[in-house]
Design an enzyme around this catalytic site. Sequence first.
Site, PDB file in Angstrom:
ATOM      1  N   GLN A   1       0.837  -1.196   0.000  1.00 59.32           N
ATOM      2  CA  GLN A   1       0.000   0.000   0.000  1.00 59.32           C
ATOM      3  C   GLN A   1       0.873   1.247   0.000  1.00 59.32           C
ATOM      4  O   GLN A   1       1.218   1.784   1.044  1.00 59.32           O
ATOM      5  CB  GLN A   1      -0.940  -0.010   1.202  1.00 59.32           C
ATOM      6  CG  GLN A   1      -1.967   1.070   1.097  1.00 59.32           C
ATOM      7  CD  GLN A   1      -3.120   0.873   2.037  1.00 59.32           C
ATOM      8  OE1 GLN A   1      -3.220  -0.117   2.750  1.00 59.32           O
ATOM      9  NE2 GLN A   1      -4.017   1.827   2.038  1.00 59.32           N
ATOM     10  N   PHE A   2       1.199   1.714  -1.211  1.00 60.85           N
ATOM     11  CA  PHE A   2       2.061   2.886  -1.341  1.00 60.85           C
ATOM     12  C   PHE A   2       1.417   4.137  -0.750  1.00 60.85           C
ATOM     13  O   PHE A   2       2.114   5.075  -0.381  1.00 60.85           O
ATOM     14  CB  PHE A   2       2.452   3.118  -2.807  1.00 60.85           C
ATOM     15  CG  PHE A   2       1.372   3.707  -3.658  1.00 60.85           C
ATOM     16  CD1 PHE A   2       1.298   5.079  -3.837  1.00 60.85           C
ATOM     17  CD2 PHE A   2       0.426   2.908  -4.273  1.00 60.85           C
ATOM     18  CE1 PHE A   2       0.293   5.640  -4.621  1.00 60.85           C
ATOM     19  CE2 PHE A   2      -0.560   3.443  -5.060  1.00 60.85           C
ATOM     20  CZ  PHE A   2      -0.634   4.824  -5.236  1.00 60.85           C
ATOM     21  N   THR A   3       0.101   4.148  -0.602  1.00 59.27           N
ATOM     22  CA  THR A   3      -0.558   5.345  -0.080  1.00 59.27           C
ATOM     23  C   THR A   3      -0.184   5.642   1.369  1.00 59.27           C
ATOM     24  O   THR A   3      -0.400   6.762   1.839  1.00 59.27           O
ATOM     25  CB  THR A   3      -2.094   5.236  -0.216  1.00 59.27           C
ATOM     26  OG1 THR A   3      -2.552   4.089   0.497  1.00 59.27           O
ATOM     27  CG2 THR A   3      -2.502   5.146  -1.682  1.00 59.27           C
TER      28      THR A   3
END
Length: 151
Positions: free
Chosen positions: A78-80
């Site tokens: 989850q790069f967010t």
Amino acid sequence: MIACVQRVSHARVVVEGATIAQIERGLVVLLGVAEHDTAADCERLAAKIAGLRVFDDAEGKMNLGPSEVGAAVLVVSQFTLLGDCRRGRRPDFFAAAKPEIAEPLVQLFCEAVRRAGLPVVSGRFRTHMLVELVNDGPVTLVLDTAAWKHG
């Protein structure tokens, strides 16, 4: 690396209507890889998560680790988690590693958790996923390896 770790009674990842990963009692790890993260960060974070005493003992105290209760781990890239929301209304993700760097590190993290003795399943990298989970407790922890390097 940033990990949002949640103790769950069950969780699953759905892609295009099909369940691709599922666990019962265990930990969901939402994993964000930063541009300067290394294999050493993967190993250290995996060891920390594999040893977290976040499951209840007979007296209801969080004294047991995942292996002691037969827990599994669901890892979702989850790069967010690396989103910077300090300016404006749209997060920027400049601190997140490029996919060609992040994907092998996510895989390395999963392998390190497996070597620690825990069953691991994962979402699918660079795919729109529906992550369904029931947070047990709720218990949610945020671990940031960058903070460990500075103190």
